[in-house]
Design a protein around this motif. Structure first.
Motif, PDB file in Angstrom:
ATOM      1  N   GLN A  12       0.920   7.686  -6.661  1.00 24.32           N
ATOM      2  CA  GLN A  12       0.652   7.313  -5.275  1.00 24.32           C
ATOM      3  C   GLN A  12       1.466   8.159  -4.311  1.00 24.32           C
ATOM      4  OE1 GLN A  12      -1.603   5.074  -4.156  1.00 24.32           O
ATOM      5  NE2 GLN A  12      -1.070   5.665  -2.054  1.00 24.32           N
ATOM      6  N   LYS A  13       2.732   8.374  -4.630  1.00 24.02           N
ATOM      7  CA  LYS A  13       3.603   9.177  -3.755  1.00 24.02           C
ATOM      8  C   LYS A  13       3.154  10.642  -3.729  1.00 24.02           C
ATOM      9  CE  LYS A  13       7.704   6.260  -4.303  1.00 24.02           C
ATOM     10  NZ  LYS A  13       9.065   6.147  -4.872  1.00 24.02           N
ATOM     11  N   ASN A  16       0.360  11.383  -1.402  1.00 22.60           N
ATOM     12  CA  ASN A  16       0.698  11.351   0.023  1.00 22.60           C
ATOM     13  C   ASN A  16       1.654  12.467   0.449  1.00 22.60           C
ATOM     14  OD1 ASN A  16      -0.850   8.998   0.323  1.00 22.60           O
ATOM     15  ND2 ASN A  16       0.879   7.694  -0.287  1.00 22.60           N
ATOM     16  N   THR A  18       3.032  15.893   1.723  1.00 24.69           N
ATOM     17  CA  THR A  18       2.469  16.948   2.579  1.00 24.69           C
ATOM     18  C   THR A  18       3.381  18.159   2.721  1.00 24.69           C
ATOM     19  OG1 THR A  18       3.394  15.851   4.540  1.00 24.69           O
ATOM     20  CG2 THR A  18       1.113  15.289   3.921  1.00 24.69           C
TER      21      THR A  18
END
Length: 337
Positions: A12-13, A16, A18
């Motif tokens: 999940q991390k 996300n 960027t």
């Protein structure tokens, strides 16, 4: 259950993330000294002996999987960063336009290539010799012993006793004749060094030596060779003349002049109103030089010539200061594109 939770949270991390900084923080959280997977590996010692292998394999499999996902994410971030940089700079790689000026060979290299091609076409081989040379090859084998007054003609850069920067490419002729017996036709272009510095001389300059050794070679062969060379480089109407001179390694020796290509002999600033331009030295190879190389001077004879490539470049391009050839001023070099 704990492994599943770590896996789900990590995935999940990573989805996300960027920036590369965020990715580094996640890797530290997972694999650092106090990371989650590192902590699990340390807890293995608390498990019963029969459970350790299976638990260790599960932790290691997860570690490999997450490392692979991190590497893939890192490549994606790197590509995105490059694309963002290109887009921000406003570069359109699809535009077919010459953004940069096309360069060209240095004027001395242009002359060198032209002459090398000419002599190769006439059956000569190109030979290269060391720029750091011994006293024997640079002087003694060329009939210039240690006490010879001709050494005063060349202000030499010595590195140590018996080792020097070559003052002439003639040393290459000796090296070639030692290893190869006649017939010989060779040229030896390259840099040479003398402690000389004014508008027409430089401590570093370029020469091209030529050598022909065979049976029945005469001064007429030398004259015919140099006439062909002069017409090739200066034009079909060019004439040459020999003036008696002295070089220790040739006998007889001559200085060679060409008729002025600018005024055709009537006199101008290029030829200093003489109608002639001195371009090189030449002569018949001294018997002593042939003997030093193990060649019988009663069976073979030869001629040699040496020219300054910088001088020929200056003459043909009307350059009045040799330093212009070394300054690499772009404005000057653009003239030779």
């Amino acid at each position: 259950m704990e492994l599943n939770k770590i896996r789900q949270d990590a995935i999940q991390k990573l989805q996300n993330v960027t920036t590369e900084r965020e990715l580094a923080e996640i890797k530290t959280l997972l694999f650092g000294k106090t990371g989650e997977l590192t902590g699990l590996m340390r807890k293995l010692k608390e498990l019963p002996a029969d459970e350790k292998p299976a638990a260790g394999k599960m932790i290691n499999d997860l570690r490999v999987e997450l490392l692979s996902l991190c590497d893939e994410k890192e490549r994606t971030l790197h590509i995105n960063a490059i694309e963002a940089k290109l887009n921000s700079d406003g570069i359109d790689l699809s535009i077919d336009k010459p953004f940069h000026t096309v360069g060209a060979a240095h004027p001395v290299n242009q002359v060198r290539k032209k002459l090398v091609d000419y002599f190769i076409g006439n059956g000569y081989v190109v030979y290269d010799s060391p720029e750091i040379e011994t006293d024997y090859y640079n002087f003694q084998a060329l009939n210039i012993p240690p006490d010879h007054p001709a050494r005063d003609m060349q202000d030499t850069f010595f590195i140590s006793d018996g080792i020097l920067l070559r003052t002439q490419t003639s040393s290459g002729q000796i090296r070639l004749m030692e290893k190869n017996k006649p017939p010989i036709k060779m040229i030896c272009p390259g840099r040479v060094f003398r402690n000389d510095d004014d508008s027409t001389h430089s401590p570093v300059f370029h020469q091209m030596e030529g050598l022909v050794v065979d049976k029945h070679v005469t001064l007429c062969d030398l004259k015919g060779t140099l006439e062909g060379f002069a017409k090739f480089i200066f034009g079909d109407e060019t004439e040459i003349r020999f003036r008696p001179s002295y070089f220790p390694f040739t006998e007889p020796s001559v200085e060679v002049d060409v008729s002025c290509f600018n005024c055709h002999g009537s006199g101008c600033r290029v030829c200093k109103n003489t109608g002639w331009i001195e371009i090189l030295g030449a002569g018949m190879v001294n018997r002593k030089v042939l003997e030093n190389c193990g060649i019988d001077p009663d069976e073979y004879s030869g001629f040699a010539f040496g020219m300054g490539l910088d001088r020929i470049t200056m003459i043909t391009s009307a350059i009045n200061d040799i330093k212009l050839l070394w300054e690499n001023d772009v404005r000057f070099l653009r003239m030779f594109r």
